[in-house]
Design a protein around this motif. Sequence first.
Motif, mmCIF file in Angstrom:
data_model
loop_
_atom_site.group_PDB
_atom_site.id
_atom_site.type_symbol
_atom_site.label_atom_id
_atom_site.label_comp_id
_atom_site.label_asym_id
_atom_site.label_seq_id
_atom_site.Cartn_x
_atom_site.Cartn_y
_atom_site.Cartn_z
ATOM 1 N N ALA A 81 -7.892 -21.986 14.167
ATOM 2 C CA ALA A 81 -8.831 -20.940 13.750
ATOM 3 C C ALA A 81 -8.966 -20.983 12.233
ATOM 4 O O ALA A 81 -8.156 -21.590 11.534
ATOM 5 N N GLY A 82 -9.989 -20.322 11.731
ATOM 6 C CA GLY A 82 -10.184 -20.158 10.292
ATOM 7 C C GLY A 82 -10.251 -21.454 9.526
ATOM 8 O O GLY A 82 -10.945 -22.400 9.905
ATOM 9 N N ARG A 83 -9.506 -21.503 8.424
ATOM 10 C CA ARG A 83 -9.564 -22.658 7.537
ATOM 11 C C ARG A 83 -8.985 -23.914 8.176
ATOM 12 O O ARG A 83 -9.438 -25.019 7.894
ATOM 13 N N ALA A 84 -8.003 -23.778 9.040
ATOM 14 C CA ALA A 84 -7.448 -24.950 9.730
ATOM 15 C C ALA A 84 -8.503 -25.574 10.634
ATOM 16 O O ALA A 84 -8.623 -26.801 10.714
ATOM 17 N N TYR A 85 -9.285 -24.735 11.308
ATOM 18 C CA TYR A 85 -10.376 -25.236 12.147
ATOM 19 C C TYR A 85 -11.386 -25.985 11.284
ATOM 20 O O TYR A 85 -11.837 -27.069 11.628
ATOM 21 N N THR A 86 -11.733 -25.405 10.148
ATOM 22 C CA THR A 86 -12.684 -26.042 9.234
ATOM 23 C C THR A 86 -12.196 -27.417 8.815
ATOM 24 O O THR A 86 -12.947 -28.392 8.854
ATOM 25 N N ARG A 87 -10.949 -27.514 8.441
ATOM 26 C CA ARG A 87 -10.411 -28.791 7.970
ATOM 27 C C ARG A 87 -10.429 -29.860 9.060
ATOM 28 O O ARG A 87 -10.791 -31.005 8.811
ATOM 29 N N ARG A 88 -10.023 -29.494 10.254
ATOM 30 C CA ARG A 88 -10.021 -30.473 11.349
ATOM 31 C C ARG A 88 -11.455 -30.878 11.694
ATOM 32 O O ARG A 88 -11.744 -32.057 11.892
#
Length: 102
Positions: A81-88
Amino acid sequence: MRGQHEHRPVRRRTSGPLLLSTSTTDERRETLLRTAGLLDRLALAEPDDRALDVVAVRAGDELAAFDRLHGTGGGGGKELAGRAYTRRAHATWIVRPRGLPE
């Protein structure tokens, strides 16, 4: 008085959709992904700015919601979720040519 402008502090947007009006699902996703990626990088550069972190997390959550709704972004990871989702999602997006399925 004419010619003089009042200076007001810049207010960051902390709620509401970041989605811009574009013509296709792929273009809308790319806009969300690029926006979330930019906000993530800005938040990394300013670790003490809590408001910026909140905006970056919301952008990532909006990207994740868009992907779930449209069945796009298979590389984002449903458990993230959030920034981790964005990075992946961004890492997956940059290694695949545009227009190919994830």
